[in-house]
Design a protein around this motif. Structure first.
Motif, PDB file in Angstrom:
ATOM      1  N   GLY A  18       0.801  -1.215   0.000  1.00 26.01           N
ATOM      2  CA  GLY A  18       0.000   0.000   0.000  1.00 26.01           C
ATOM      3  C   GLY A  18       0.831   1.260   0.000  1.00 26.01           C
ATOM      4  N   TRP A  19       1.963   1.253   0.701  1.00 23.40           N
ATOM      5  CA  TRP A  19       2.775   2.471   0.763  1.00 23.40           C
ATOM      6  C   TRP A  19       3.354   2.841  -0.597  1.00 23.40           C
ATOM      7  CZ3 TRP A  19       7.758   1.776  -0.803  1.00 23.40           C
ATOM      8  CH2 TRP A  19       8.330   0.508  -0.643  1.00 23.40           C
ATOM      9  N   LEU A  20       3.561   1.828  -1.471  1.00 19.52           N
ATOM     10  CA  LEU A  20       4.049   2.134  -2.806  1.00 19.52           C
ATOM     11  C   LEU A  20       2.972   2.857  -3.615  1.00 19.52           C
ATOM     12  CD1 LEU A  20       6.480   1.839  -4.678  1.00 19.52           C
ATOM     13  CD2 LEU A  20       5.540  -0.352  -5.448  1.00 19.52           C
ATOM     14  N   ILE A  21       1.723   2.481  -3.409  1.00 18.98           N
ATOM     15  CA  ILE A  21       0.615   3.201  -4.036  1.00 18.98           C
ATOM     16  C   ILE A  21       0.578   4.642  -3.515  1.00 18.98           C
ATOM     17  CG2 ILE A  21      -1.874   3.212  -4.457  1.00 18.98           C
ATOM     18  CD1 ILE A  21      -0.292   0.849  -5.661  1.00 18.98           C
ATOM     19  N   GLY A  22       0.901   4.817  -2.228  1.00 20.63           N
ATOM     20  CA  GLY A  22       0.978   6.162  -1.665  1.00 20.63           C
ATOM     21  C   GLY A  22       2.045   7.005  -2.349  1.00 20.63           C
ATOM     22  N   LEU A  23       3.188   6.401  -2.672  1.00 19.47           N
ATOM     23  CA  LEU A  23       4.236   7.116  -3.402  1.00 19.47           C
ATOM     24  C   LEU A  23       3.762   7.489  -4.806  1.00 19.47           C
ATOM     25  CD1 LEU A  23       7.470   5.106  -2.465  1.00 19.47           C
ATOM     26  CD2 LEU A  23       6.608   7.216  -1.440  1.00 19.47           C
ATOM     27  N   PHE A  24       3.007   6.571  -5.438  1.00 15.92           N
ATOM     28  CA  PHE A  24       2.432   6.852  -6.756  1.00 15.92           C
ATOM     29  C   PHE A  24       1.511   8.069  -6.693  1.00 15.92           C
ATOM     30  CE2 PHE A  24      -1.347   6.410  -9.411  1.00 15.92           C
ATOM     31  CZ  PHE A  24      -0.805   6.360 -10.679  1.00 15.92           C
TER      32      PHE A  24
END
Length: 393
Positions: free
Chosen positions: A11-17
């Protein structure tokens, strides 16, 4: 600190996106709001355009400086704090009473965006499994790509409906969404080990890093020069501007999967081989498109050439970022920030150099001049790295 082992994107990678989506929208959307903004603030459109310049210059100059200062601090704290500043600067811009105050707020937003961007790439590499750094980096890149054909048009549409100030509110909301996702799921990633200023500045003395920065600058200059004057080229080729929306739609649709392709290439072949494939392919694709335009090729054939160019153009960033981290594992955030500054320097020079070519020899020479810049980038990036293929952050 453990690395993520599952293949599903965290999920945190989606946050970076989402964070880089907000940055890309904030950077490019102003161009579509200039006439209304100028009329409201009672300034010329040219003066209003300095808002773009201030943001870009602050971003480019601030990225390496802030990276050196903030590199030792935990990544989570840095990116959440920078996102908060970015969000507040855009919210304040929505109610800015004067052009002077808006200029100052754009500078603050540009500086915060520089920190968010550098940290996002560092976090993606540092938190990724050992065999998936390239793909994680491509997710961060995809946020900027998606902004070009979703965030920017939506922002401009919102601005047209509710006024230019509403666009800054939209960017604030997107940045807030990124903050919430990252605050909920971003792991505790430590900053760089304690080191003196000289060691943190080591990428500035690293020949491989500097050659990669030069390559990124040349890629930005060549690729953005071609993209910036695409309308003039299509008018030369097709005799009218009706083709432009279709070409831009095609470029946008291919952009996102191409960014992920660049990440997969970096994971599969390592930094050097992947960057040479993509940069070399980009140069050849520009020659192909330039030849098609010179020959007044049928529109379907030109679309095929543009699709080929789009694949290589949008796949550039992950291999180059992965290569930069390989070249300077002791100070990855500083190295990445230098790359980002190089990209913005190239972008800033693209419009000026392209304008000289268009007003001189003519628009037809744009793709060939861009291909020459990409060829120089290929030469600059062709060195053999002594670092392992895995990105170590």
């Amino acid at each position: 600190m453990g690395r993520m082992t599952q293949h599903r994107l965290p999920g945190w990678l989606i946050g970076l996106f989402v964070a880089t989506l907000a940055l890309g929208t904030d950077e490019f959307v102003i161009a579509g709001l200039l006439p209304e903004l100028a009329a409201d603030l009672q300034i010329t459109t040219g003066t209003a355009g300095q808002l773009i310049t201030v943001f870009a210059l602050t971003f480019a100059l601030g990225a390496p400086v802030m990276a050196v200062v903030l590199d030792p601090y935990p990544r989570r704290r840095v990116i959440l704090s920078a996102l908060a500043v970015f969000m507040l600067a855009n919210l304040a811009a929505a109610i800015a009473p004067t052009f002077s105050s808006l200029i100052a707020l754009r500078a603050v937003a540009g500086l915060a965006a520089a920190v968010v961007s550098s940290t996002a790439f560092a976090v993606a590499a540092q938190g990724a499994p050992s065999d998936r750094q390239g793909r994680y980096l491509s997710v961060v890149t995809a946020g900027l790509t998606v902004a070009l054909f979703t965030g920017v048009p939506v922002g401009a549409w919102i601005g047209a409906l509710f006024g230019w100030r509403s666009t800054f509110v939209l960017i604030t909301v997107v940045a807030l969404a990124a903050m919430i996702v990252l605050a909920a799921g971003l792991p505790q990633l430590e900053g760089a080990p304690a080191a003196g200023l000289v060691e943190r500045l080591s990428p500035l003395r690293n020949v491989r890093v500097l050659r990669l920065v030069l390559a990124v600058t040349l890629c930005g200059a060549g690729g953005l020069m071609f993209y910036s004057y695409l309308s003039a080229l299509l008018e030369r080729s097709q005799g009218n501007m009706q083709a432009l929306p279709w070409v831009l739609l095609l470029v946008g649709m291919i952009g996102v999967p191409s960014a992920f392709l660049g990440g997969r290439l970096a994971d599969q072949y390592g930094g050097r081989r992947s960057r040479l494939i993509v940069v070399g392919g980009h140069a050849l694709a520009l020659v192909l498109v330039g030849s098609l335009i010179a020959l007044s090729a049928p529109f379907p054939l030109l679309l095929l050439g543009m699709a080929t160019w789009s694949i290589f153009a949008w796949a550039l960033n992950p291999p180059l970022q992965a290569s930069t981290i390989e070249a300077a594992p002791e100070a990855p955030m500083t190295a990445i920030s230098l790359n980002i500054s190089g990209l913005y320097l190239g972008t800033a020079s693209a419009a000026g150099l392209g304008g000289i070519i268009v007003d001189g020899p003519g628009a037809l020479w744009i793709p060939f001049a861009a291909a020459f810049a990409l060829t120089l980038a290929w030469i600059s990036a062709s060195f053999r790295t002594s670092q392992p293929a895995e990105v170590t952050a």
